[in-house]
Design a protein around this motif. Structure first.
Motif, mmCIF file in Angstrom:
data_model
loop_
_atom_site.group_PDB
_atom_site.id
_atom_site.type_symbol
_atom_site.label_atom_id
_atom_site.label_comp_id
_atom_site.label_asym_id
_atom_site.label_seq_id
_atom_site.Cartn_x
_atom_site.Cartn_y
_atom_site.Cartn_z
ATOM 1 N N ALA A 1 40.830 34.472 42.053
ATOM 2 C CA ALA A 1 40.966 33.265 41.262
ATOM 3 C C ALA A 1 39.597 33.477 40.319
ATOM 4 O O ALA A 1 39.514 32.806 39.261
ATOM 5 C CB ALA A 1 40.819 32.058 41.961
ATOM 6 N N ASP B 1 44.890 41.050 49.212
ATOM 7 C CA ASP B 1 43.713 40.241 48.880
ATOM 8 C C ASP B 1 43.630 39.549 47.548
ATOM 9 O O ASP B 1 43.633 40.307 46.589
ATOM 10 C CB ASP B 1 42.471 41.297 49.155
ATOM 11 N N GLY C 1 44.403 36.160 44.792
ATOM 12 C CA GLY C 1 45.548 35.584 44.081
ATOM 13 C C GLY C 1 46.491 34.727 44.801
ATOM 14 O O GLY C 1 47.494 34.413 44.258
ATOM 15 N N GLY D 1 39.638 33.658 49.168
ATOM 16 C CA GLY D 1 38.550 33.124 48.864
ATOM 17 C C GLY D 1 38.669 31.885 48.287
ATOM 18 O O GLY D 1 38.189 31.043 48.977
ATOM 19 N N ARG D 2 39.289 31.265 47.340
ATOM 20 C CA ARG D 2 39.337 30.182 46.714
ATOM 21 C C ARG D 2 39.932 28.983 47.794
ATOM 22 O O ARG D 2 39.473 28.054 48.055
ATOM 23 C CB ARG D 2 40.180 29.998 45.614
ATOM 24 N N TYR E 1 32.440 27.529 44.043
ATOM 25 C CA TYR E 1 32.930 28.795 44.335
ATOM 26 C C TYR E 1 32.675 29.814 43.362
ATOM 27 O O TYR E 1 32.957 29.921 42.071
ATOM 28 C CB TYR E 1 34.571 28.621 44.326
ATOM 29 N N GLU F 1 31.869 37.489 43.798
ATOM 30 C CA GLU F 1 30.938 38.501 44.094
ATOM 31 C C GLU F 1 30.342 39.436 42.872
ATOM 32 O O GLU F 1 29.342 39.875 42.682
ATOM 33 C CB GLU F 1 31.327 39.402 45.077
ATOM 34 N N GLY F 2 31.113 39.184 41.874
ATOM 35 C CA GLY F 2 30.834 40.159 40.486
ATOM 36 C C GLY F 2 30.014 39.235 39.590
ATOM 37 O O GLY F 2 30.019 39.562 38.459
ATOM 38 N N ARG G 1 29.343 46.244 45.239
ATOM 39 C CA ARG G 1 30.692 45.890 45.314
ATOM 40 C C ARG G 1 31.414 46.698 44.215
ATOM 41 O O ARG G 1 32.583 47.333 44.145
ATOM 42 C CB ARG G 1 30.889 44.517 45.221
ATOM 43 N N TYR G 2 30.528 46.919 43.208
ATOM 44 C CA TYR G 2 31.071 47.415 41.847
ATOM 45 C C TYR G 2 30.386 48.661 41.425
ATOM 46 O O TYR G 2 30.445 49.234 40.372
ATOM 47 C CB TYR G 2 30.888 46.255 40.729
ATOM 48 N N GLU H 1 31.774 40.651 36.532
ATOM 49 C CA GLU H 1 33.359 41.053 36.782
ATOM 50 C C GLU H 1 33.906 39.334 37.637
ATOM 51 O O GLU H 1 34.869 39.595 38.093
ATOM 52 C CB GLU H 1 33.594 41.995 37.659
HETATM 53 P P1 RVP Z 1 41.044 34.188 45.670
HETATM 54 O O1 RVP Z 1 41.563 34.109 47.094
HETATM 55 O O2 RVP Z 1 42.057 34.506 44.742
HETATM 56 O O3 RVP Z 1 39.962 33.476 45.420
HETATM 57 O O4 RVP Z 1 40.397 35.999 45.824
HETATM 58 C C1 RVP Z 1 39.437 36.229 46.659
HETATM 59 C C2 RVP Z 1 39.237 37.773 46.329
HETATM 60 O O5 RVP Z 1 38.764 37.892 44.918
HETATM 61 C C3 RVP Z 1 38.194 38.496 47.216
HETATM 62 O O6 RVP Z 1 38.589 38.819 48.673
HETATM 63 C C4 RVP Z 1 37.956 39.437 46.559
HETATM 64 O O7 RVP Z 1 38.590 40.857 46.740
HETATM 65 C C5 RVP Z 1 38.059 39.078 44.964
HETATM 66 N N1 RVP Z 1 36.765 38.937 44.204
HETATM 67 C C6 RVP Z 1 35.506 38.308 44.988
HETATM 68 N N2 RVP Z 1 34.635 38.459 44.065
HETATM 69 C C7 RVP Z 1 35.141 38.855 42.750
HETATM 70 C C8 RVP Z 1 34.569 38.878 41.596
HETATM 71 O O8 RVP Z 1 33.519 38.173 41.210
HETATM 72 N N3 RVP Z 1 35.480 39.503 40.521
HETATM 73 N N4 RVP Z 1 36.451 39.220 43.038
#
Ligand code: RVP
Length: 497
Positions: free
Chosen positions: A317, A358, A360, A381-382, A405, A408-409, A418-419, A431
């Motif tokens: 998200a 993982d 979406g 995550g969300r 919320y 991590e990027g 992570r990147y 990201e």
């Molecule tokens: P969501 O559940 O849709 O919030 O997604 C969580 C996932 O998004 C994490 O487990 C990870 O793989 C990914 N993520 C975390 N940080 C970022 C970012 O900053 N792009 N992406």
């Protein structure tokens, strides 16, 4: 010439499940959601399974020790975020492993020389009216007494009265040994008509407080995820840079499972990291890897020795990887392809490697779809960020409560590892975004509601277990017009949602 896929990549919302025959025995209370977390050989049991197919994302704004305890209580697993100093991450892991439901490490403590004024200030700050008096004023110091609001009369006492003059002294307290079980502690509480029972070790040092009210809330949860020593289980994120120091520290702290946290896992760095773990710990230490979005990526990580493989790039998200870098794949398509590759790998080698979808997941039914498409569990995550137990602040925006919320990027998390693609160590572009999500209450209530929907849909498909769902599920693509048909339509809503 570049390779072109024949089909566009698709998301969960483009699919629906078609009900199958359900017998009268196929009822939600009979559904078993237990699922493997790590690889196992045909005919053998996985060394680690989870009791519900949900794990929490390796993110600062999602998985700390508090959320980990709450999720383990429900049968799932958290991966404590790795984008923090090794010592702090290990400390969070330790806190989960030390946690005993119903046993509270006292957060309001004073020394005997402190004053009534200090007591009042502390009560206001923590909201707790039971205060431990210890020699050093710490939570595990030698216990000298307890102060509650029954020990002082504000109208009669001067604020500078010393604690030692009005506390209930140790000799007058009912207390018990540190090893006392919750049930025994509760019996003592009732027998002596007290509200709080301190548990001390042989040196009279305070270990825990047990409160009357907590027994009912912490009665054994039959789904809870515990290890052989009855401690909650917890995972931890690692990266492909500092594993030589991070991995030993996390294992020492008691982490049950590790997972390499990377936005793109089809890389030699992951193999190097897994090799390190295998060379030092053999198969004993469990490590997941990822993320990948196709069969080739899966095969690479499977051959590298991953215990499970995480699927998904750009679907989170808060994730803007697809916009920033132009890489990624619709989550459903990625999952379907990886699940096929996993099944082929199992056929070929007799080794079943669980896969985790993982990112979406927006609606609860997306979880059921992901499982039906072959995922063994999902990472969210969300979803978890919205709950009381997530580590972030709750804020009031125009009269509605929201929780923070962030990805991590994002610049806020600064999780450059992570990147990382090798080379210079920094986050050169974002990201992920920093955002707010609607506050949703307790993890327990939400997870139970979500899973009751999952169980119910599984019964519609005639399945009582996740493997049965994967075998029996009939899945259809939906046209954009029929998606409209799926919501409330052609009516005027009376209560706006
Ligand atoms: P969501 O559940 O849709 O919030 O997604 C969580 C996932 O998004 C994490 O487990 C990870 O793989 C990914 N993520 C975390 N940080 C970022 C970012 O900053 N792009 N992406």
């Amino acid at each position: 010439m570049a390779f072109y896929y024949d089909e566009p990549s698709r998301t969960f919302s483009e699919y629906l499940l078609i009900p199958g025959y359900s017998s009268s025995k196929c009822i939600p209370s009979e559904v078993n959601l237990k699922t493997p977390l790590v690889k196992f050989k045909r005919g053998e049991e996985p060394e680690v399974s989870i009791n519900i197919p949900m794990v929490s994302a390796i993110m600062q704004s999602v998985s700390d020790d508090r959320l980990a305890v709450a999720l383990a209580e429900e049968g799932g697993l958290s991966f404590i975020y790795g984008s923090q100093p090794i010592k702090e991450q290990a400390e969070m892991v330790k806190k989960v492993k030390r946690y005993r439901a119903g046993f509270v490490v006292s957060d309001s403590n004073v020394s005997p020389e402190m004053t009534l004024e200090d007591v009042l200030r502390l009560t206001e700050k923590t909201g707790h009216s039971t205060i431990a008096v210890t020699e050093d004023g710490g939570p595990n110091g030698k216990l000298l007494g307890i102060v509650t609001n029954k020990d002082y009369r504000l109208s009669r006492m001067s604020p500078d009265t010393r604690v030692k003059e009005f506390m209930t002294k140790f000799d007058d307290l009912v207390y018990a040994e540190e090893e006392t079980s919750l049930k025994e502690a509760n019996d003592i509480i009732w027998e002596h008509k007290i509200n709080c029972l301190p548990l001390v070790n042989k040196n009279r040092e305070l270990a825990y407080l047990v409160f009357r009210k907590d027994y009912d809330t912490h009665k054994k949860n039959e789904n809870e995820l515990i290890d052989d020593a009855k401690r909650y289980m917890v995972g931890a994120g690692i990266n492909t840079r500092d594993y030589e120091t991070r991995v030993p520290a996390l294992l020492e702290a008691g982490a049950d499972v590790l997972c390499i946290d990377s936005s793109e896992g089809f890389s030699e760095w992951q193999k190097i990291t897994i090799d390190y773990i295998r060379n030092h710990y053999g198969e004993r230490v469990k490590v997941g890897a990822g993320n990948v979005v196709d069969a080739e990526g899966f095969r690479f990580l499977a051959d590298a020795g991953a215990d499970f493989v995480k699927v998904g790039i750009g679907g989170g998200a808060i994730c803007i990887t697809r916009e920033q870098k132009g890489i990624g794949r619709g989550q459903a398509t990625a999952l379907i392809e990886v699940a096929k590759a996993r099944d082929a790998y199992y056929e070929e080698t007799g080794v079943y490697i669980p896969i985790c979808s993982d990112g979406g997941i927006v609606h609860d039914y997306h979880i059921t779809l992901a499982l039906a498409m072959g995922a063994d569990f999902v990472m969210l995550g969300r979803y978890f960020a919205r709950f009381d137990e997530s580590p972030t602040k709750r804020v009031n925006i125009n009269g509605s409560y929201m929780k923070e919320y962030w990805g991590e990027g994002s610049a806020r998390a600064r999780n450059w590892q992570r990147y990382d693609m090798g080379g210079e160590q920094r986050l050169s572009f974002e990201e992920g975004v920093d955002s707010l999500v609607p506050y949703a209450g307790s993890l327990k209530d939400n997870v139970n509601l979500t899973l009751s929907k999952v169980r119910s849909t599984m019964c519609n498909c005639g399945a009582l277990t996740i493997p049965e769902l994967q075998k029996k599920a009939k899945i259809t693509l939906v046209s954009s017009t029929s998606i409209v048909e799926g919501g409330a339509h052609d009516v005027t809503l009376r209560n706006h949602r």
